[in-house]
Design a protein around this motif. Structure first.
Motif, PDB file in Angstrom:
ATOM      1  N   GLY A  13       0.637  -1.383   0.013  1.00 23.67           N
ATOM      2  CA  GLY A  13       0.035  -0.091   0.087  1.00 23.67           C
ATOM      3  C   GLY A  13       0.648   1.107  -0.082  1.00 23.67           C
ATOM      4  O   GLY A  13       1.969   1.146  -0.143  1.00 23.67           O
ATOM      5  N   ARG A  14       0.127   2.360   0.019  1.00 20.49           N
ATOM      6  CA  ARG A  14       0.602   3.644   0.082  1.00 20.49           C
ATOM      7  C   ARG A  14       0.286   4.492   1.252  1.00 20.49           C
ATOM      8  O   ARG A  14      -0.225   5.308   1.460  1.00 20.49           O
ATOM      9  N   GLY A  15       0.835   3.591   2.468  1.00 16.18           N
ATOM     10  CA  GLY A  15       0.552   4.486   3.466  1.00 16.18           C
ATOM     11  C   GLY A  15      -0.645   3.967   4.412  1.00 16.18           C
ATOM     12  O   GLY A  15      -1.107   4.088   5.457  1.00 16.18           O
ATOM     13  N   ALA A  16      -1.537   2.933   3.700  1.00 19.95           N
ATOM     14  CA  ALA A  16      -2.813   2.630   4.209  1.00 19.95           C
ATOM     15  C   ALA A  16      -2.886   1.258   4.506  1.00 19.95           C
ATOM     16  O   ALA A  16      -3.839   0.781   5.416  1.00 19.95           O
ATOM     17  N   GLU A  17      -1.771   0.586   4.380  1.00 19.13           N
ATOM     18  CA  GLU A  17      -1.764  -0.740   4.692  1.00 19.13           C
ATOM     19  C   GLU A  17      -0.431  -1.300   5.587  1.00 19.13           C
ATOM     20  O   GLU A  17      -0.553  -0.360   6.500  1.00 19.13           O
ATOM     21  N   GLY A  18       0.331  -2.011   5.205  1.00 28.87           N
ATOM     22  CA  GLY A  18       1.408  -2.569   6.094  1.00 28.87           C
ATOM     23  C   GLY A  18       2.234  -3.649   5.534  1.00 28.87           C
ATOM     24  O   GLY A  18       2.264  -4.023   4.437  1.00 28.87           O
ATOM     25  N   THR A  19       2.794  -4.276   6.613  1.00 25.68           N
ATOM     26  CA  THR A  19       3.450  -5.505   6.252  1.00 25.68           C
ATOM     27  C   THR A  19       2.548  -6.648   6.593  1.00 25.68           C
ATOM     28  O   THR A  19       1.525  -6.628   7.085  1.00 25.68           O
ATOM     29  N   PRO A  20       2.781  -7.751   5.697  1.00 30.25           N
ATOM     30  CA  PRO A  20       1.930  -9.033   5.648  1.00 30.25           C
ATOM     31  C   PRO A  20       1.923  -9.574   7.102  1.00 30.25           C
ATOM     32  O   PRO A  20       0.713  -9.970   7.613  1.00 30.25           O
ATOM     33  N   LEU A  21       2.916  -9.601   8.065  1.00 29.90           N
ATOM     34  CA  LEU A  21       2.894  -9.759   9.365  1.00 29.90           C
ATOM     35  C   LEU A  21       2.151  -8.995  10.177  1.00 29.90           C
ATOM     36  O   LEU A  21       1.296  -9.660  11.298  1.00 29.90           O
ATOM     37  N   CYS A  22       1.960  -7.860  10.106  1.00 25.24           N
ATOM     38  CA  CYS A  22       1.098  -7.080  10.696  1.00 25.24           C
ATOM     39  C   CYS A  22      -0.269  -7.219  10.641  1.00 25.24           C
ATOM     40  O   CYS A  22      -1.082  -6.997  11.314  1.00 25.24           O
ATOM     41  N   ALA A  23      -0.546  -7.536   9.137  1.00 24.34           N
ATOM     42  CA  ALA A  23      -1.980  -7.349   8.875  1.00 24.34           C
ATOM     43  C   ALA A  23      -2.271  -8.952   9.492  1.00 24.34           C
ATOM     44  O   ALA A  23      -3.510  -8.940  10.050  1.00 24.34           O
ATOM     45  N   ALA A  24      -1.452  -9.873   9.212  1.00 25.83           N
ATOM     46  CA  ALA A  24      -2.337 -11.345   9.925  1.00 25.83           C
ATOM     47  C   ALA A  24      -2.343 -11.188  11.252  1.00 25.83           C
ATOM     48  O   ALA A  24      -3.182 -11.722  12.090  1.00 25.83           O
ATOM     49  N   ALA A  25      -1.197 -10.521  12.014  1.00 23.81           N
ATOM     50  CA  ALA A  25      -1.296 -10.469  13.333  1.00 23.81           C
ATOM     51  C   ALA A  25      -2.547  -9.402  13.936  1.00 23.81           C
ATOM     52  O   ALA A  25      -3.162  -9.843  14.983  1.00 23.81           O
ATOM     53  N   CYS A  26      -2.671  -8.332  13.223  1.00 21.98           N
ATOM     54  CA  CYS A  26      -3.965  -7.563  13.652  1.00 21.98           C
ATOM     55  C   CYS A  26      -5.167  -8.461  13.839  1.00 21.98           C
ATOM     56  O   CYS A  26      -6.007  -7.910  14.613  1.00 21.98           O
ATOM     57  N   TRP A  27      -5.398  -9.397  12.928  1.00 28.66           N
ATOM     58  CA  TRP A  27      -6.834 -10.201  12.832  1.00 28.66           C
ATOM     59  C   TRP A  27      -6.534 -11.502  13.508  1.00 28.66           C
ATOM     60  O   TRP A  27      -7.563 -12.314  13.695  1.00 28.66           O
ATOM     61  N   GLY A  28      -5.352 -11.966  14.134  1.00 25.32           N
ATOM     62  CA  GLY A  28      -5.491 -13.132  14.754  1.00 25.32           C
ATOM     63  C   GLY A  28      -5.199 -14.296  14.005  1.00 25.32           C
ATOM     64  O   GLY A  28      -5.386 -15.426  14.528  1.00 25.32           O
ATOM     65  N   HIS A  29      -4.414 -13.940  12.858  1.00 26.35           N
ATOM     66  CA  HIS A  29      -4.566 -15.440  11.951  1.00 26.35           C
ATOM     67  C   HIS A  29      -3.182 -16.238  12.174  1.00 26.35           C
ATOM     68  O   HIS A  29      -2.344 -15.923  11.631  1.00 26.35           O
ATOM     69  N   ALA A  30      -3.405 -16.746  13.221  1.00 30.01           N
ATOM     70  CA  ALA A  30      -2.238 -17.630  13.718  1.00 30.01           C
ATOM     71  C   ALA A  30      -1.337 -18.482  12.804  1.00 30.01           C
ATOM     72  O   ALA A  30      -0.074 -18.315  12.834  1.00 30.01           O
ATOM     73  N   GLU A  31      -2.157 -19.143  12.056  1.00 33.80           N
ATOM     74  CA  GLU A  31      -1.450 -20.192  10.970  1.00 33.80           C
ATOM     75  C   GLU A  31      -0.590 -19.125  10.003  1.00 33.80           C
ATOM     76  O   GLU A  31       0.418 -19.589   9.591  1.00 33.80           O
ATOM     77  N   THR A  32      -1.274 -18.063   9.697  1.00 35.11           N
ATOM     78  CA  THR A  32      -0.614 -17.384   8.483  1.00 35.11           C
ATOM     79  C   THR A  32       0.522 -16.631   9.357  1.00 35.11           C
ATOM     80  O   THR A  32       1.637 -16.479   8.658  1.00 35.11           O
ATOM     81  N   VAL A  33       0.443 -16.088  10.622  1.00 34.79           N
ATOM     82  CA  VAL A  33       1.712 -15.617  11.334  1.00 34.79           C
ATOM     83  C   VAL A  33       2.862 -16.598  11.252  1.00 34.79           C
ATOM     84  O   VAL A  33       3.560 -16.557  11.060  1.00 34.79           O
ATOM     85  N   ARG A  34       2.440 -17.869  11.544  1.00 34.16           N
ATOM     86  CA  ARG A  34       3.310 -18.968  11.734  1.00 34.16           C
ATOM     87  C   ARG A  34       4.097 -19.286  10.401  1.00 34.16           C
ATOM     88  O   ARG A  34       5.235 -19.289  10.541  1.00 34.16           O
ATOM     89  N   PHE A  35       3.214 -19.133   9.255  1.00 37.17           N
ATOM     90  CA  PHE A  35       4.035 -19.261   7.855  1.00 37.17           C
ATOM     91  C   PHE A  35       4.904 -18.260   7.675  1.00 37.17           C
ATOM     92  O   PHE A  35       6.084 -18.313   7.144  1.00 37.17           O
ATOM     93  N   LEU A  36       4.580 -16.844   8.174  1.00 37.79           N
ATOM     94  CA  LEU A  36       5.166 -15.752   7.652  1.00 37.79           C
ATOM     95  C   LEU A  36       6.559 -15.941   8.473  1.00 37.79           C
ATOM     96  O   LEU A  36       7.533 -15.374   7.782  1.00 37.79           O
ATOM     97  N   LEU A  37       6.505 -16.285   9.650  1.00 37.57           N
ATOM     98  CA  LEU A  37       7.691 -16.156  10.402  1.00 37.57           C
ATOM     99  C   LEU A  37       8.707 -17.325   9.871  1.00 37.57           C
ATOM    100  O   LEU A  37       9.827 -17.065   9.858  1.00 37.57           O
TER     101      LEU A  37
END
Length: 143
Positions: free
Chosen positions: A73-97
């Motif tokens: 994004g252009r200031g309105a989004e962020g990193t994939p890990l922040c996005a997954a963490a924001c919504w508590g998507h644990a499996e996605t967080v695990r894969f990204l890490l």
């Protein structure tokens, strides 16, 4: 491949990452879509899949070479890990890490929240535990 075709493929890949499945993503990648390319709004496919918690799509994009620490994004989004963490998507967080996402990388060019700060905004104990186990550090903001 010409620029116009690449833009169309990028748009379709972000849509597939958001609403589709890994079969669609793989077909677009075979057609020449780049896993790190953003659409016209600046959204990356990996961010789109991460914010929706589409763990299979995230894994597919990471396997294709999507970079886990690139901001979307252009200031309105962020990193994939922040996005997954924001919504508590644990499996996605695990894969990204597991694919090298930095658990302390703040979004908004280092000025925004960290993944841990995002996870702490909700009742996401598993996500918080994953981030802490990966080395995320609680930050104190002195303002």
């Amino acid at each position: 491949m010409n620029r116009r075709r690449q833009k169309k493929l990028s748009k379709r890949l972000v849509e597939a990452a958001t609403f589709g499945d890994s079969t669609q993503i793989n077909a677009l990648l075979r057609a020449g879509a780049r896993p790190e390319a953003s659409d016209a709004e600046g959204t990356t496919p990996l961010y789109a899949a991460s914010v929706t918690g589409a763990a299979d799509n995230v894994l597919c994009l990471l396997a294709a070479g999507a970079l886990p620490n690139i901001e979307s994004g252009r200031g309105a989004e962020g990193t994939p890990l922040c996005a997954a963490a924001c919504w508590g998507h644990a499996e996605t967080v695990r894969f990204l890490l597991a694919h090298g996402a930095d658990p302390d990388l703040r979004e908004d060019h280092g000025m925004g929240r960290s993944p841990l700060e995002w996870a702490m905004t909700g009742p996401y104990l598993e996500t918080i535990a994953l981030l802490l186990a990966a080395g995320a550090r609680p930050h104190s903001r002195a303002t």
